[in-house]
Design an enzyme around this catalytic site. Structure first.
Site, mmCIF file in Angstrom:
data_model
loop_
_atom_site.group_PDB
_atom_site.id
_atom_site.type_symbol
_atom_site.label_atom_id
_atom_site.label_comp_id
_atom_site.label_asym_id
_atom_site.label_seq_id
_atom_site.Cartn_x
_atom_site.Cartn_y
_atom_site.Cartn_z
ATOM 1 N N LYS A 72 23.243 11.931 -18.406
ATOM 2 C CA LYS A 72 23.196 12.855 -19.335
ATOM 3 C C LYS A 72 23.816 12.539 -20.444
ATOM 4 O O LYS A 72 24.989 12.599 -20.263
ATOM 5 C CB LYS A 72 22.567 13.984 -18.942
ATOM 6 C CG LYS A 72 21.649 14.833 -20.524
ATOM 7 C CD LYS A 72 21.866 16.410 -19.425
ATOM 8 C CE LYS A 72 20.798 17.213 -20.648
ATOM 9 N NZ LYS A 72 20.928 18.630 -20.007
ATOM 10 N N SER A 147 16.262 20.398 -20.237
ATOM 11 C CA SER A 147 16.070 19.132 -21.439
ATOM 12 C C SER A 147 17.359 17.676 -21.092
ATOM 13 O O SER A 147 17.059 17.374 -21.520
ATOM 14 C CB SER A 147 18.039 20.128 -21.400
ATOM 15 O OG SER A 147 18.666 20.443 -20.784
ATOM 16 N N SER A 171 16.739 22.835 -16.400
ATOM 17 C CA SER A 171 16.406 21.573 -16.953
ATOM 18 C C SER A 171 17.400 20.810 -16.169
ATOM 19 O O SER A 171 16.960 19.153 -16.730
ATOM 20 C CB SER A 171 17.971 21.475 -18.028
ATOM 21 O OG SER A 171 17.508 22.357 -18.983
HETATM 22 N N1 GLN Z 1 15.264 24.950 -20.709
HETATM 23 C C1 GLN Z 1 16.208 26.160 -20.677
HETATM 24 C C2 GLN Z 1 17.284 26.313 -22.114
HETATM 25 O O1 GLN Z 1 16.214 26.254 -22.601
HETATM 26 C C3 GLN Z 1 17.164 24.984 -19.325
HETATM 27 C C4 GLN Z 1 18.303 24.616 -20.227
HETATM 28 C C5 GLN Z 1 19.426 24.075 -19.481
HETATM 29 O O2 GLN Z 1 19.328 24.178 -17.994
HETATM 30 N N2 GLN Z 1 20.061 23.483 -19.629
HETATM 31 O O3 GLN Z 1 17.674 27.234 -22.373
#
Ligand code: GLN
Length: 462
Positions: A72, A147, A171
């Site tokens: 990532k 994400s 994420s």
């Molecule tokens: N989707 C969640 C957020 O927007 C989690 C993000 C993550 O785990 N990096 O905060």
């Protein structure tokens, strides 16, 4: 893509690591899924040649030697661009390797590229990327989740056997669920965060995405363990489990999609048929956990992102005159909408007048943590859906940030309570993947992976 099969092909001379890279890069170009932000071809081919020599001499150094891996784009890879999918870091070249990257390289893994993501890991669809969204190979109309969407897509599309993502509130598990792959979030404090761009430091974990548990486990064994650059770490051992396993099923999930509920019930039936004991459990404060997560993570992110000031590194603006001018122009142009929203909301919660939100959230976090400890006195693992809803359509939630935030309703409490959890693909229905997560007690990661393998086997035999 399965490392065991790749390794077999290497051994009997059907394939070499450089040939494998040729195939991958060709396919990335042909099927433009936008899963990568940067391809690291030069380093990859060098690593592939070295790996080839070891294969020829029968001297491979680990199960991931010669295996294609994607990372990532919020992890530092030395001398390689690291953007976090943000305009503010668009041209930033990392001067060092994240500890996990260093460990992967030492084990002979081949890093094929840096994957697309929501800007600074804030989002649930990979649509908050300044490089555009990734495409879900299972169904091009739905988002790949986020994400770590690029990571999940790269694994599903066979552009990498294993991928590293980050999981702050879901994420890794949520995109894994949407792309029908495995996505593992270890216990906080087991894998080094050194070189992972901080979003919310008390919740961030390094996660692993793979098409099978063996690959996930091999990667976990490669990257876990103490590191002098991350003082939160400890080494974990396998916890002895002599008793019969009991799996908890959660009965207080509000707003669960009917289709997912049916899959959940059916999977429970199969588990029970196999002889594994189950029990109904209640996760206290599950509905509130997402709000607690949002407040804590926004506060921490507003503080962490203060470092992007247009002076030390990242985007610079020549036409600014005063310090204030530099900050507002660089941050105004550099950050996307969602990141700005979180910085502003986080700053609001941290302001003197509103400090109670953060204080209450911290107390709630403690309660959730303690309640989960009680639950794990009754059961060994918990099985529950990874998401409330089926994967949603591209664009559907972009103008509804609250709905987007709710995408992590079933994952974030694990980060609040430091629990390890893994998304297990539970089938694709009408072209829509469903994921179910297996959650374990803190530091019971090794057993959790074994149990996930067992459960997957039971489900696939039915
Ligand atoms: N989707 C969640 C957020 O927007 C989690 C993000 C993550 O785990 N990096 O905060």
């Amino acid at each position: 893509m399965n490392s065991r099969i790749i390794n077999e092909k290497y051994r009997n001379g059907e394939l070499t690591p450089p040939q494998m890279l040729d195939n991958i890069y060709k396919d990335i170009e042909k099927n433009d899924l936008n899963d990568f932000i940067t391809l690291t071809k030069n380093i990859a081919y060098e690593e592939a040649e070295r790996s080839l020599k070891r294969i020829k001499n029968n001297k491979t150094i680990s199960p991931i030697d010669g295996i294609p891996i994607s990372i990532k784009d919020n992890f530092a890879v030395k001398n390689t661009r690291m953007t976090c999918a943000s305009h503010i870091l668009e041209d930033f070249i990392s001067p060092y390797n994240a500890t996990v990257v260093k460990k992967i390289r030492e084990a002979g893994g081949i890093i094929v590229g840096k994957t697309n993501m929501d800007e600074f890991a804030m989002g649930s669809s990979t649509e908050n990327s300044c490089f555009g969204s990734s495409i879900n190979p299972v169904n091009k109309d739905i988002v790949p989740g986020g994400s770590s969407g690029g990571s999940a897509v790269s694994v599903k599309a066979g552009h990498a056997a294993i991928s590293l993502g980050s999981d702050t509130g879901g994420s890794v598990r949520q995109p894994a669920a949407f792309c029908s792959v495995f996505g593992f979030k270890p216990t906080y404090g087991v894998v080094s965060r050194y070189g992972l761009t901080a979003f919310s430091s008390s919740l961030d974990t390094v996660g692993i995405i793979g098409s099978n548990i063996e690959d996930v486990t091999n990667m976990f064994n490669t990257i876990k363990g103490i590191d002098e650059y991350d003082s939160t770490l400890r080494n974990i051992e396998e916890i002895d489990k002599n008793r019969k396993v009991i799996i908890g099923f959660v009965n207080n999930i509000d707003g669960l999609d009917e289709a997912i509920l049916n899959v959940y019930r059916e999977k429970r039936r199969i588990i029970e048929k196999s002889g594994i004991k189950t029990r109904d459990i209640n996760i206290e404060h599950l509905p509130e956990s997402i709000a607690v997560y949002q407040i804590i993570s926004m506060c921490e992110s507003s503080s962490n992102l203060a470092r992007y000031d247009g002076i030390k590194y990242g985007l610079q603006i020549k036409e600014a005159e005063t310090m204030k001018d530099i900050y507002s122009k660089v941050r105004g142009i550099g950050f996307g909408k969602e990141v700005k929203r979180r910085i502003m909301t986080g700053t609001y919660f941290l302001s003197y007048k509103n400090a109670m939100y953060y204080e209450i959230s911290k107390k709630m976090r403690k309660q959730i943590y303690e309640n989960m400890k009680k639950v794990f006195k009754e059961v060994d693992y918990i099985l529950m859906p990874s998401t409330l809803n089926l994967p949603f359509k591209r664009g559907e939630r972009m103008n509804d940030p609250l709905k987007m935030h709710l995408s992590d309703s079933l994952t974030a409490f694990c980060n609040l309570a430091d629990l390890p959890a893994i998304n297990i693909p539970a089938g694709i229905y009408n072209e829509l993947p469903v994921g179910i997560q297996l959650i374990g007690n803190s530091f019971d990661d090794i057993n959790l992976l074994k149990e996930a393998e067992n459960i997957e086997k039971i489900w696939s035999q039915e």
